[in-house]
Design an enzyme around this catalytic site. Structure first.
Site, mmCIF file in Angstrom:
data_model
loop_
_atom_site.group_PDB
_atom_site.id
_atom_site.type_symbol
_atom_site.label_atom_id
_atom_site.label_comp_id
_atom_site.label_asym_id
_atom_site.label_seq_id
_atom_site.Cartn_x
_atom_site.Cartn_y
_atom_site.Cartn_z
ATOM 1 C CB CYS A 1 -0.894 0.007 1.236
ATOM 2 S SG CYS A 1 -1.771 1.558 1.439
ATOM 3 C CB CYS B 1 -2.407 4.688 6.657
ATOM 4 S SG CYS B 1 -3.905 3.946 7.264
ATOM 5 C CB CYS C 1 -0.915 -1.280 7.919
ATOM 6 S SG CYS C 1 -2.303 -2.030 7.076
ATOM 7 C CD GLN D 1 -14.402 -11.743 16.260
ATOM 8 O OE1 GLN D 1 -13.450 -11.044 15.937
ATOM 9 N NE2 GLN D 1 -14.591 -12.141 17.509
ATOM 10 C CE1 TYR E 1 -16.997 -8.571 28.877
ATOM 11 C CE2 TYR E 1 -16.659 -10.873 29.460
ATOM 12 C CZ TYR E 1 -16.592 -9.529 29.787
ATOM 13 O OH TYR E 1 -16.110 -9.161 31.011
ATOM 14 C CD GLU F 1 -22.884 -7.735 23.260
ATOM 15 O OE1 GLU F 1 -21.887 -8.475 23.195
ATOM 16 O OE2 GLU F 1 -22.799 -6.484 23.227
ATOM 17 C CG ASP G 1 -14.639 -12.875 22.120
ATOM 18 O OD1 ASP G 1 -13.602 -12.206 22.227
ATOM 19 O OD2 ASP G 1 -15.189 -13.106 21.026
ATOM 20 C CB CYS H 1 -8.827 -8.667 20.704
ATOM 21 S SG CYS H 1 -9.775 -7.620 21.803
HETATM 22 N N1 SAH Z 1 -18.052 -13.194 20.903
HETATM 23 C C1 SAH Z 1 -18.516 -12.202 19.969
HETATM 24 C C2 SAH Z 1 -18.251 -10.756 20.374
HETATM 25 C C3 SAH Z 1 -16.903 -10.423 20.946
HETATM 26 S S1 SAH Z 1 -16.502 -8.703 21.032
HETATM 27 C C4 SAH Z 1 -17.990 -12.483 18.597
HETATM 28 O O1 SAH Z 1 -17.089 -13.294 18.415
HETATM 29 O O2 SAH Z 1 -18.495 -11.891 17.637
HETATM 30 C C5 SAH Z 1 -16.875 -8.260 22.653
HETATM 31 C C6 SAH Z 1 -18.340 -8.011 22.896
HETATM 32 O O3 SAH Z 1 -18.496 -7.697 24.283
HETATM 33 C C7 SAH Z 1 -18.967 -6.853 22.131
HETATM 34 O O4 SAH Z 1 -20.124 -7.317 21.480
HETATM 35 C C8 SAH Z 1 -19.319 -5.835 23.221
HETATM 36 O O5 SAH Z 1 -20.502 -5.129 22.929
HETATM 37 C C9 SAH Z 1 -19.509 -6.712 24.424
HETATM 38 N N2 SAH Z 1 -19.308 -6.131 25.766
HETATM 39 C C10 SAH Z 1 -18.482 -5.130 26.143
HETATM 40 N N3 SAH Z 1 -18.499 -4.977 27.481
HETATM 41 C C11 SAH Z 1 -19.359 -5.910 27.983
HETATM 42 C C12 SAH Z 1 -19.784 -6.260 29.306
HETATM 43 N N4 SAH Z 1 -19.323 -5.624 30.374
HETATM 44 N N5 SAH Z 1 -20.648 -7.281 29.426
HETATM 45 C C13 SAH Z 1 -21.119 -7.945 28.341
HETATM 46 N N6 SAH Z 1 -20.750 -7.650 27.077
HETATM 47 C C14 SAH Z 1 -19.883 -6.643 26.893
#
Ligand code: SAH
Length: 544
Positions: free
Chosen positions: A71, A77, A80, A282, A311, A332, A381, A408
Site C-alpha cells: 500500500c 496511515c 497498518c 468479527q 460477551y 451481551e 470473549d 484480542c
Molecule cells: N463473541 C462475539 C463478540 C466479541 S466482542 C464475537 O465473536 O463476535 C466483545 C463483545 O463484548 C462486544 O459485542 C461488546 O458489545 C460486548 N461487551 C463489552 N463490554 C461488555 C460487558 N461488560 N458485558 C457484556 N458484554 C460486553
C-alpha cells in the site's frame, strides 16, 4: 544523544506496538517503519530518560524479512504498522508478543503454545471499513484514514485490507456531496454534515451495507445517492446514522433506512448470521471460522453441557457451541446485538441458546446465585480491557470444568489468566489466530481446565512455601537483577535501589541488608526510571 542527531543502528527487536528497537550510546532507540535486521541511519525525534525515538532516514542494508509495502500509504496511515515485514515474520512477531505477555504479566513459565493460525492471502480480509470524511486546506473533500496517532485525514479510497467495492462507494458519496454542496463535518468547529462512511460486507453472501454517519437528521437528495449506491453490485442496504455528539465515537444510536434492508447477512461455516449496523461482528470472516473452530475444539463438548458465552455479541460463538451442547446462555451488553443473536438462533433453527442483555459481570453472579444453570464450560470473549475482576471471582466460585478465553489483547489476557490460574485452573492450550494481518494486533484462544482439588491444594501449598523462604533470595539474586536491568535497559542499578523496590512490594528483606539503622537516616530515593526497570525485572523473575 539529543533531538535531530543522526545515528546509525541495527534493529534487533520489535516492540509490541510494532516499532523497531535498536541500541545506541547505551539507549534503546525505537524506530517506526523498520524491521528486524535493518541497518539504517535514523534521525532522533525525541529523547527520554533511558530511551529515544527516531525516524528512519536512510536504509543502509535491509533486514532479511523486509518486503516492499503493497500500500502506498502504509507509512502515513495509522491502520497498518507492519506491512514492510514479510508475513512469516509477522506471525513470529505475534507469537512472541503473546508469549512475552504470558511470561512477563501472567508469570507463566511453560506455555503450551501452538502455532499461530495465519492467512493464505493476508490482504483484503476486512469486512468492515469506517472512512472519516473531511475537507483539506484547499477546501477539497477528502475521505480515507487518519494518519497514525492524529485526526488528520489521508485521502485514500482503496485500503488494501478492505473490500474492493469500498472505493466506488466512497467516490459515489463524495461525488454526491460535491454535486449538492454538502459539507463534510469539521471536528474542531462541530459544524458540517457528513462525518463517516461505514461499510460492511458479508463475504459469505456478498451483501453490502453502507452507513452514512451524519451530524444531522438528513442529507439533501439522499434517496438519489442511495439509488446510485444500490447500483453497486452487492449493496442492499443504505442507512443514515445520526451522530450529533462532539465525540470520537463514530456511530450514533439513531438509525434510519434510506434504501433497502436494515441488516445484512453473512455465513460462517454453515451458520447464517444477521448483522445490524451497531452490532459487533468479527472483521475477518475467513479467520473467524478458524477462531471459532478452535473455541469448539478447546471446549470439546459432549452434548450434555451447559455453556455460558459471555460477551457474546450477535451470538456467533454461542450458536457454534449450541449444536454440540445441552444448552447455551449468551450475555451481551448491546441490546441490538442481543436481538440479532436471538434472530440468528431462529434463522439457524437452534432452540437451545438463550441470550440476556446486560453486563457479564452483573449477569453471571445472578445466574450463579439462582443455582439453576451452572456452567460446565464458560467462554469469555471480552473487549481489549479484559474481564471485570468481579466476573473472574464469580467464575472461580462456580468452578466450571473448562474455561475458554478468547482475547484480542495479550496483556489483559495474561493478567486475567494469572488470576484464574491462582484460583485453581491450569493453562492447557494457547493458540493465536491472525485476525489482523499487517497490523500489530493478535487474537488468542486459551483453554483452562479446573485442577482437581488435591492437585490444586498441593500447588497452592508449594507456592506458599516458596513465599515463606523470604522469596527474593530464593529467586533472583541482586546480581542477577542488576545484570538483567543492565542488559535490557542499559543502565546500572545499585543494591540499595533494588532493596528499596523490593520493600515497596512487601518482599521481606533480610535484617540490616542495606537497611537504614533508624528511620531517620536519610536515604536517597530511587529514581522513577530505575524503579520501573527493577519492577520489570522482579516481574520477569516472578517475584512480584
Ligand atoms: N463473541 C462475539 C463478540 C466479541 S466482542 C464475537 O465473536 O463476535 C466483545 C463483545 O463484548 C462486544 O459485542 C461488546 O458489545 C460486548 N461487551 C463489552 N463490554 C461488555 C460487558 N461488560 N458485558 C457484556 N458484554 C460486553
Amino acid at each position: 544523544m539529543k533531538k535531530n542527531d543522526l545515528i546509525e543502528l541495527t534493529i534487533e527487536d520489535i516492540s509490541t506496538e510494532g516499532l523497531g528497537i535498536g541500541h545506541a550510546e547505551g539507549m534503546a532507540v525505537f524506530v517506526k517503519d523498520t524491521v528486524i535486521g535493518d541497518r539504517l541511519l535514523a534521525r532522533i525525534t525525541a529523547v527520554r530518560k533511558n530511551l529515544a525515538y527516531a525516524r528512519p532516514e536512510e536504509l543502509l542494508s535491509p533486514g532479511a524479512c523486509r518486503v516492499p509495502a503493497p500500500c502506498p500509504q502504509a507509512r502515513r496511515c495509522g491502520g497498518c504498522q507492519i506491512q514492510e515485514m514479510d508475513y512469516a515474520a509477522q506471525l513470529a512477531f505475534k507469537e512472541k508478543k503473546v508469549r512475552g505477555s504470558l511470561e512477563r504479566i501472567g508469570g507463566f513459565k511453560e506455555i503450551p503454545m501452538e502455532p499461530v493460525m495465519g492467512m493464505e492471502e493476508p490482504f483484503r480480509y476486512r469486512n468492515k471499513a469506517q472512512f472519516p470524511v473531511g475537507t483539506d486546506r484547499e477546501g477539497n473533500l477528502t475521505a480515507g484514514f487518519y494518519a497514525g496517532r492524529t485526526h488528520s485525514i489521508i485521502d485514500h479510497h482503496d485500503c488494501l485490507l478492505g473490500a474492493e467495492e469500498n472505493r466506488e462507494i466512497l467516490e459515489t458519496v463524495l461525488d454526491h456531496m460535491r454535486r449538492y454542496g454538502i459539507p463534510a463535518y469539521n471536528e474542531e468547529t462541530g459544524k458540517g454534515l457528513v462525518r463517516h462512511v461505514m461499510t460492511r460486507k458479508g463475504f459469505g453472501t456478498g451483501q453490502i451495507m453502507v452507513c452514512i454517519v451524519m451530524n444531522g437528521t438528513a442529507m439533501e437528495a439522499e434517496e438519489e445517492l442511495a439509488d446510485r449506491l444500490m447500483e453497486i453490485p452487492g449493496v442492499c442496504s443504505v442507512i443514515a446514522d445520526v451522530n450529533r455528539e462532539r465525540t470520537n465515537v463514530i456511530m450514533g444510536k439513531e438509525l434510519r433506512v434510506i434504501r433497502g434492508r436494515d441488516v445484512i447477512e453473512d455465513t460462517i461455516g454453515d451458520l447464517r448470521y444477521r448483522i445490524s449496523p451497531l452490532s459487533f461482528y468479527q472483521v475477518n470472516p475467513a479467520q473467524t471460522e478458524k477462531l471459532y473452530g478452535t473455541v469448539l475444539e478447546f471446549a470439546d463438548l459432549q452434548g450434555t453441557e451447559t455453556v455460558w458465552d459471555l460477551y457474546c455479541g450477535t451470538g456467533t460463538i454461542s450458536l457454534f457451541l449450541a449444536r454440540r451442547a445441552k444448552s447455551v446462555i449468551g450475555v451481551e451488553i448491546i441490546p441490538e446485538a442481543v436481538r440479532d443473536a436471538q434472530k440468528n438462533a431462529e434463522l439457524n433453527g437452534i432452540g437451545n441458546a438463550r441470550f440476556l442483555t446486560g453486563r457479564a459481570e452483573d449477569a453471571a453472579p445472578e445466574i450463579y446465585r439462582s443455582g439453576k444453570e451452572n456452567a460446565d464450560v464458560v467462554v469469555v470473549d471480552p473487549p481489549r480491557k479484559g474481564c471485570a475482576a468481579s466476573l473472574l471471582e464469580t467464575i472461580l466460585l462456580m468452578r466450571p470444568g473448562k474455561i475458554v478465553y478468547v482475547s484480542c489483547d495479550p496483556a489483559t489476557l495474561a493478567r486475567d489468566l494469572k488470576v484464574l490460574c491462582a484460583g485453581g485452573y491450569e493453562l492447557r492450550r494457547v493458540r493465536s489466530c491472525d485476525m489482523f494481518p499487517q497490523t500489530v494486533h493478535v487474537e488468542t484462544v486459551c483453554l483452562l481446565s479446573k485442577l482437581h482439588e488435591a492437585k490444586h491444594h498441593i500447588e497452592v501449598k508449594v507456592d506458599m512455601d516458596e513465599l515463606d523462604l523470604t522469596s527474593a533470595e530464593a529467586k533472583a539474586t541482586y546480581k542477577e537483577i542488576q545484570d538483567w536491568v543492565q542488559e535490557k535497559y542499559g543502565f546500572h542499578v545499585t543494591n540499595l535501589n533494588i532493596a528499596q523496590v523490593k520493600q515497596k512490594h512487601g518482599i521481606i528483606e533480610r535484617e540490616n541488608y542495606n537497611k537504614p539503622k533508624s528511620e531517620d537516616i536519610k536515604q536517597p530515593g530511587c529514581p522513577e526510571e530505575k524503579v520501573e526497570a527493577i519492577e520489570d525485572a522482579l516481574r520477569y523473575f516472578q517475584m512480584i
